[in-house]
Design an enzyme around this catalytic site. Structure first.
Site, short mmCIF file in Angstrom:
data_model
loop_
_atom_site.label_atom_id
_atom_site.label_comp_id
_atom_site.label_asym_id
_atom_site.label_seq_id
_atom_site.Cartn_x
_atom_site.Cartn_y
_atom_site.Cartn_z
N CYS A 1 9.46 1.67 3.33
CA CYS A 1 10.37 0.56 3.65
C CYS A 1 11.79 1.07 3.84
O CYS A 1 12.65 0.36 4.32
CB CYS A 1 10.34 -0.48 2.56
SG CYS A 1 10.94 0.18 1.02
N LYS B 1 -1.17 -6.91 -9.34
CA LYS B 1 -2.19 -6.96 -8.27
C LYS B 1 -1.76 -5.94 -7.24
O LYS B 1 -0.96 -6.21 -6.35
CB LYS B 1 -2.22 -8.38 -7.67
CG LYS B 1 -3.53 -8.81 -7.06
CD LYS B 1 -3.94 -8.13 -5.80
CE LYS B 1 -3.08 -8.22 -4.59
NZ LYS B 1 -3.41 -7.14 -3.61
N GLU C 1 9.12 -4.21 12.82
CA GLU C 1 8.85 -3.08 11.93
C GLU C 1 7.51 -2.47 12.35
O GLU C 1 6.49 -3.15 12.33
CB GLU C 1 8.77 -3.56 10.48
CG GLU C 1 8.51 -2.43 9.51
CD GLU C 1 8.33 -2.91 8.07
OE1 GLU C 1 7.60 -3.89 7.85
OE2 GLU C 1 8.92 -2.29 7.17
N PHE D 1 0.81 -1.22 0.00
CA PHE D 1 0.00 0.00 0.00
C PHE D 1 0.84 1.27 0.00
O PHE D 1 0.37 2.33 -0.37
CB PHE D 1 -0.95 -0.01 1.21
CG PHE D 1 -0.30 0.43 2.50
CD1 PHE D 1 -0.15 1.78 2.81
CD2 PHE D 1 0.20 -0.51 3.40
CE1 PHE D 1 0.47 2.19 3.99
CE2 PHE D 1 0.83 -0.11 4.57
CZ PHE D 1 0.96 1.24 4.86
N SER E 1 5.20 -7.03 3.29
CA SER E 1 5.77 -7.34 4.61
C SER E 1 6.52 -8.67 4.57
O SER E 1 6.24 -9.53 3.72
CB SER E 1 4.66 -7.39 5.65
OG SER E 1 3.71 -8.37 5.26
N GLU F 1 -4.97 -3.58 -2.14
CA GLU F 1 -6.41 -3.32 -2.14
C GLU F 1 -6.75 -2.08 -1.31
O GLU F 1 -7.88 -1.62 -1.29
CB GLU F 1 -7.19 -4.55 -1.63
CG GLU F 1 -6.92 -4.97 -0.20
CD GLU F 1 -5.68 -5.85 -0.02
OE1 GLU F 1 -4.67 -5.62 -0.71
OE2 GLU F 1 -5.72 -6.75 0.85
P1 NAD Z 1 1.41 -6.63 2.98
O1 NAD Z 1 2.42 -7.70 3.06
O2 NAD Z 1 0.27 -6.64 3.92
O3 NAD Z 1 0.72 -6.65 1.51
C1 NAD Z 1 1.50 -6.65 0.34
C2 NAD Z 1 0.68 -7.32 -0.77
O4 NAD Z 1 0.41 -8.67 -0.42
C3 NAD Z 1 -0.66 -6.66 -1.03
O5 NAD Z 1 -0.90 -6.61 -2.42
C4 NAD Z 1 -1.65 -7.59 -0.33
O6 NAD Z 1 -2.90 -7.63 -0.97
C5 NAD Z 1 -0.97 -8.94 -0.44
N1 NAD Z 1 -1.27 -9.81 0.71
C6 NAD Z 1 -1.64 -9.44 1.96
N2 NAD Z 1 -1.80 -10.53 2.74
C7 NAD Z 1 -1.53 -11.60 1.96
C8 NAD Z 1 -1.50 -13.00 2.21
N3 NAD Z 1 -1.80 -13.52 3.40
N4 NAD Z 1 -1.16 -13.80 1.20
C9 NAD Z 1 -0.84 -13.31 -0.02
N5 NAD Z 1 -0.85 -11.99 -0.30
C10 NAD Z 1 -1.19 -11.15 0.68
O7 NAD Z 1 2.19 -5.24 3.01
P2 NAD Z 1 1.58 -3.78 3.12
O8 NAD Z 1 1.06 -3.57 4.49
O9 NAD Z 1 0.69 -3.50 1.97
O10 NAD Z 1 2.89 -2.91 2.89
C11 NAD Z 1 3.79 -2.57 3.91
C12 NAD Z 1 4.95 -3.54 3.96
O11 NAD Z 1 5.64 -3.55 2.69
C13 NAD Z 1 6.01 -3.13 4.97
O12 NAD Z 1 6.44 -4.28 5.64
C14 NAD Z 1 7.12 -2.53 4.12
O13 NAD Z 1 8.39 -2.58 4.70
C15 NAD Z 1 7.03 -3.40 2.93
N6 NAD Z 1 7.67 -2.76 1.79
C16 NAD Z 1 8.89 -3.23 1.40
C17 NAD Z 1 9.56 -2.64 0.36
C18 NAD Z 1 10.89 -3.14 -0.07
O14 NAD Z 1 11.36 -2.71 -1.09
N7 NAD Z 1 11.52 -4.04 0.64
C19 NAD Z 1 8.97 -1.56 -0.32
C20 NAD Z 1 7.72 -1.10 0.10
C21 NAD Z 1 7.08 -1.72 1.16
#
Ligand code: NAD
Length: 512
Positions: free
Chosen positions: A282, A174, A397, A150, A227, A177
């Site tokens: 991140c 994808k 985090e 997000f 994450s 959401e």
């Molecule tokens: P998230 O892991 O909740 O979601 C990421 C994606 O995975 C979304 O599209 C979501 O719909 C999907 N998703 C969520 N739960 C899932 C599941 N159980 N199974 C499969 N797919 C699932 O992350 P977020 O809250 O949207 O974003 C924040 C996180 O992203 C933080 O941990 C941040 O550090 C990380 N991030 C990392 C980088 C990097 O380059 N390393 C860059 C940006 C964000």
């Protein structure tokens, strides 16, 4: 009635056909502003089929022709930068300036991808053996899926798909959401620029859509950013299904402050990198490691008034320095960490709980106890001192506007903190001493390092990725690593009939 956001498949917006939906909020007011469809397996199937059908013709399109479309796309993105930034801010909550900056960083990857004819040049050796030449080139993989978080709803998708499609793949995105609209608008602009239908598709959804994509036999590669627990899960499942996969996870970025650092510069760097985008980056700095009590005391003294004075507001407030968090649920989670930090014995120097917007919008008055619950998912900046490595505010985090200050006795202790943490995305050192900086860049077990630069996000023509549990897989995003991820190598060993004729050779060929 609340609007429902469309998927984008086969070159056009497509209304949802499933029956599951999620809410998209305006985080600065707390109101639901749209519904997002959560795709069913059948909707994922349709989108994969569109991408698969578009692949042969797109892969056969000459790289300079692909680059010309990307150039037109680049121009359209630049023209629509403000519109895309507003969409990002309205669903994510970040300030407009910050959104503009993040969209610009995404557009820079499109600029990089425009150089694809040059980037795809292979290697050639004349005469590797008598009459035999050898050369190699890279070919696209097929249908690539991108699953994005997000916090950068335009930039992170643009880390992926411009490089993927420039290399001749088709792509299925994808997006998160929680803020899905920017991705659809960007795909629409790509088609307006001349991208053939089906080359870039957007499907909305949650875990169900992600699982369907990973299991789909017609998806060849998966790029994930999110994450760490989900990144690891996606990495394992996609690899098990035989796909190429890169999965970038969470972070806990440390900024080490040496006694010789320029403190004014360091304080400015900490303010921007810890509280910009409300810490939802991140590459946000969430830990400051002060080497020596003198540095720590001076930092706290200078930081505390700045954190208290942060101008908090929605994206409609042009002077806001920090917006709200993305959802009410996320704000509760971040506040939970602040509560835990207090219970675990850290010193909460600035308490942002209950702090609302500065301009009084949404019922807030920028003062404690006001506003934050009257509308909008606001939380003021929080500053902890005397944080210890065993505390949850240090190990986890938080992804919010919470900066933890850890006091180290020496440079070696500070370096050990950086290296012992489970995450390895980014780290920075602030010092005037070249020897110390050089030692840090060499010995820190971290993917991206800043020297007097707090957020060392590599430029588009370098590659982005962390170490340890911040990245699962082998290749980083964009830059040369992105091209490697989205292509596979083929090596040709070639002889023409006029070359030397050998007899049948029953031993392994050598260049005898
Ligand atoms: P998230 O892991 O909740 O979601 C990421 C994606 O995975 C979304 O599209 C979501 O719909 C999907 N998703 C969520 N739960 C899932 C599941 N159980 N199974 C499969 N797919 C699932 O992350 P977020 O809250 O949207 O974003 C924040 C996180 O992203 C933080 O941990 C941040 O550090 C990380 N991030 C990392 C980088 C990097 O380059 N390393 C860059 C940006 C964000």
């Amino acid at each position: 009635m609340t609007a429902t956001i469309d998927h984008f498949v086969g070159g056009k917006r497509v209304a949802a056909s499933g029956n599951r939906f999620g809410d998209v909020f305006d985080p600065s007011t707390g109101a639901v502003q749209a519904r997002v469809p959560l795709a069913s397996d059948a909707e994922v199937d349709d989108a994969v089929a569109a991408a698969r059908a578009a692949f042969p013709a797109w892969a056969a399109t000459a790289p300079p022709a692909r680059a010309r479309i990307l150039f037109r796309f680049l121009m359209l993105l630049r023209d629509r930068l403000d519109e895309i930034a507003r969409t990002v801010s309205s669903e994510h909550g970040k300030t407009l300036d910050d959104a503009r900056g993040s969209v610009t960083r995404g557009i820079e990857v499109v600029e990089f991808a425009c150089g694809i004819p040059q980037l795809l040049k292979g290697e050639h050796n004349e005469g590797v053996a008598s009459g035999i030449d050898s050369y190699s080139f890279r070919q696209p993989l097929g249908v690539c899926a991108g699953i994005t978080p997000f916090n950068f709803p335009a930039m992170v998708p643009m880390w992926m798909f411009p490089v993927a499609i420039a290399c001749g793949n088709t792509f299925l995105l994808k997006p998160s959401e929680r803020d899905p609209s920017a991705a659809v608008r960007i795909a629409e602009l790509a088609v307006e620029a001349g991208l053939p239908a089906g080359v870039l598709n957007v499907i909305h959804g949650d875990r169900e859509a992600v699982d369907a994509l990973i299991a789909h036999p017609d998806v060849d590669a998966v790029s994930f950013v999110g994450s760490t627990p989900i990144a690891e899960r996606v990495y394992r499942a996609a690899a098990q299904a035989g796909k190429r996969v890169q999965a970038l996870g969470g972070a806990k970025n440390h900024l080490v402050v040496m006694p010789d650092a320029d403190l004014d510069q360091t304080v400015e760097a900490l303010m921007g990198s810890a509280y910009g985008s409300a810490g939802e980056r991140c590459m946000a700095v969430s830990v400051a490691v002060a080497v020596g009590d003198e540095v720590a005391d001076a930092l706290v003294e200078r930081l505390a008034p700045r954190v208290r004075g942060l101008r908090i507001g929605g994206y409609r407030d042009p002077d806001a320095e920090m917006g709200p968090l993305v959802t009410g649920a996320h704000r509760s989670r971040v506040q939970g960490y602040v509560d835990a930090g207090v219970e675990e014995g850290a010193a909460l120097v600035v308490d942002g709980r209950g702090v609302g917007p500065a301009d009084g919008a949404n019922g807030g008055a920028g003062a404690k106890g006001d506003g934050a619950d009257a509308g909008g998912f606001f939380l003021g900046g929080c500053l902890f001192d005397r944080v210890r490595p065993e505390m949850s505010i240090y190990t986890d985090e938080i992804f919010g506007p919470v900066l933890s200050l850890v006091r180290a006795k020496s440079y070696e202790e500070a370096l050990s903190l950086v290296n012992d943490h489970e995450y390895g995305n980014g780290a920075a050192i602030f010092t005037r001493d070249g020897d110390t900086a050089r030692d840090f860049t060499s010995r820190a077990k971290i993917g991206m390092i800043g020297v007097n630069v707090p957020i060392p996000v590599p430029a588009a023509f370098h590659s982005f990725g962390g170490w340890k549990r911040s990245l699962f897989g082998d290749h980083y995003m964009h830059g040369p690593e992105g091209v490697r991820f989205y292509t596979r190598l083929k090596t040709i060993t070639q002889r023409w009939p006029s070359g030397v004729r050998d007899r049948a050779d029953f031993s392994i060929p050598t260049h005898r």
